[in-house]
Design an enzyme around this catalytic site. Sequence first.
Site, PDB file in Angstrom:
ATOM      1  N   LYS A  52       7.363  -9.758  -2.305  1.00 18.84           N
ATOM      2  CA  LYS A  52       6.035  -9.776  -2.914  1.00 18.84           C
ATOM      3  C   LYS A  52       6.113 -10.474  -4.272  1.00 18.84           C
ATOM      4  O   LYS A  52       7.080 -10.274  -5.019  1.00 18.84           O
ATOM      5  CB  LYS A  52       5.538  -8.333  -3.072  1.00 18.84           C
ATOM      6  N   SER A 127      -2.471  -4.153  -1.771  1.00 17.51           N
ATOM      7  CA  SER A 127      -2.267  -5.473  -2.315  1.00 17.51           C
ATOM      8  C   SER A 127      -1.118  -6.243  -1.689  1.00 17.51           C
ATOM      9  O   SER A 127      -1.052  -7.467  -1.833  1.00 17.51           O
ATOM     10  CB  SER A 127      -2.054  -5.394  -3.824  1.00 17.51           C
ATOM     11  N   SER A 151      -0.628   0.244  -1.603  1.00 16.45           N
ATOM     12  CA  SER A 151      -0.454  -1.192  -1.341  1.00 16.45           C
ATOM     13  C   SER A 151       0.643  -1.578  -0.382  1.00 16.45           C
ATOM     14  O   SER A 151       0.699  -2.739   0.041  1.00 16.45           O
ATOM     15  CB  SER A 151      -0.240  -1.938  -2.654  1.00 16.45           C
TER      16      SER A 151
HETATM   17  N1  GLN Z   1      -5.916  -0.677  -3.869  1.00 14.83           N
HETATM   18  C1  GLN Z   1      -5.387   0.069  -4.967  1.00 14.83           C
HETATM   19  C2  GLN Z   1      -5.774  -0.590  -6.262  1.00 14.83           C
HETATM   20  O1  GLN Z   1      -6.483  -1.516  -6.199  1.00 14.83           O
HETATM   21  C3  GLN Z   1      -3.897   0.185  -4.838  1.00 14.83           C
HETATM   22  C4  GLN Z   1      -3.173  -1.013  -5.245  1.00 14.83           C
HETATM   23  C5  GLN Z   1      -1.700  -0.860  -5.195  1.00 14.83           C
HETATM   24  O2  GLN Z   1      -1.182   0.076  -4.596  1.00 14.83           O
HETATM   25  N2  GLN Z   1      -1.011  -1.758  -5.888  1.00 14.83           N
HETATM   26  O3  GLN Z   1      -5.410  -0.183  -7.320  1.00 14.83           O
END
Ligand code: GLN
Length: 445
Positions: A52, A127, A151
């Site tokens: 990532k 994400s 994410s």
């Molecule tokens: N969707 C969540 C956010 O927008 C989680 C994102 C993540 O786990 N990095 O914060």
Amino acid sequence: IVEHTFIDIESKEDRISAFITLNKEQALKEAAELDQKGDFTNFLSGLPVGIKDNIITKDLTTTAASKMLENFVPIYNATVVDKLKKSGALVAGKLNMDEFAMGSSTETSFFKITKNAWDQSKVPGGSSGGSASAVASREVLAALGSDTGGSIRQPASFNGVVGLKPTYGTVSRWGLIAFSSSLDQIGPITTNVEDNARLLEAIAGHDENDATSAFESTDYLSDLNKGVQGLRIGVITDYLEEGVMPEIVDSVKQAAAFFAKNGAVVDEVSLPNVHYAVPTYYIIASSEASSNLQRFDGIRYGYRTKQFHDLEELYTNTRSEGFGEEVKRRIMLGSFSLSAGFYDAYFKKAAQVRTLIARDFQRAFENYDLLIGPTTPTPAFGIGEKCEDPLQMYANDILTIPVNLAGLPAMSMPNGLVNGMPVGLQIIGNRFDEKTIYRLAKFYE
Ligand code: GLN
């Protein structure tokens, strides 16, 4: 193998768009060196792994999917990258994500829209959408993601692959571009359970560069084939309520019945405070983000505006031009809830509720070895469907966030199809008990 991996990636990328940067030349060079040495004893020898793009890689552009870091080339590796390399793995490239990991669909990336591996009109989740889609489409067999509020698990669920968020402190965060430091964890995304356990084994362990990293055992494999006889499993009733698609509720109930039939002790459990998880999370995560993102000032590294007359304007314009809309929204939310007049009402309150949520889990684990529920309320949604409405997007994380607030480990693994799209079973373990999650998952897969 590595040559073929890149041929494969190049043939699929038009359709999937999972990678921001490919590491072809360097990976081929390292593969040739491995060939020459002829030592393939390590499980990861010669395996191309996708990373990532918020995990820094020496001499390889690392953007966090932001204009702010468009041309940022790190001068050292994240601990997880060094560990993978020590195990013989190669970096295939850097995977697309929501900007600074803020989002649930990978649509906030500055660079591109990644597509779901199953249906290219659908989001891959986020994400870590690039990581999950790359694995699901078999561009790579394994990838690293990061999970702050879901994410890793949500995109794993949307793409029908196995993703694990480890216990907070299991995997070093050194070299992970910080979003919310008290919630972030790096974890593996793979096509199957055993690969996942092995990849976690390779990246876990204490790191003196991360003061929050733990000294726990990193044995995830020894219970893998023990079956489910005698395991005490709690089905979280709060995860099966209104808003969760009936077919998804059914898929969890079917899994529970299967475990019971095979000798597990299955019962229902309620975690009353998880209902407050979404607002709690968005206050804590945004507060920490507003603090962590202060470093992007246009001075030390990253993007710098061309339009400025003094220092103040340099900061303001750099940040206005360099950050996307969602990132700015979080910075504003976070700065607001940390500000003198509102701290008690928002940040402090959220920190207190976080403790209540952690205690709910603690209490549940007095009676259960594992908790199960769905990973997401729905299968993958359409590209463009939710990006105009941040609240709808935030609500998508309702079933993944509680675990981050409590610091616990959790996996999403494939649990059938709903409307032709994969859905995930979420398996939550007690602190540092990833081993038992893998045990159940292996039995179920
Ligand atoms: N969707 C969540 C956010 O927008 C989680 C994102 C993540 O786990 N990095 O914060």
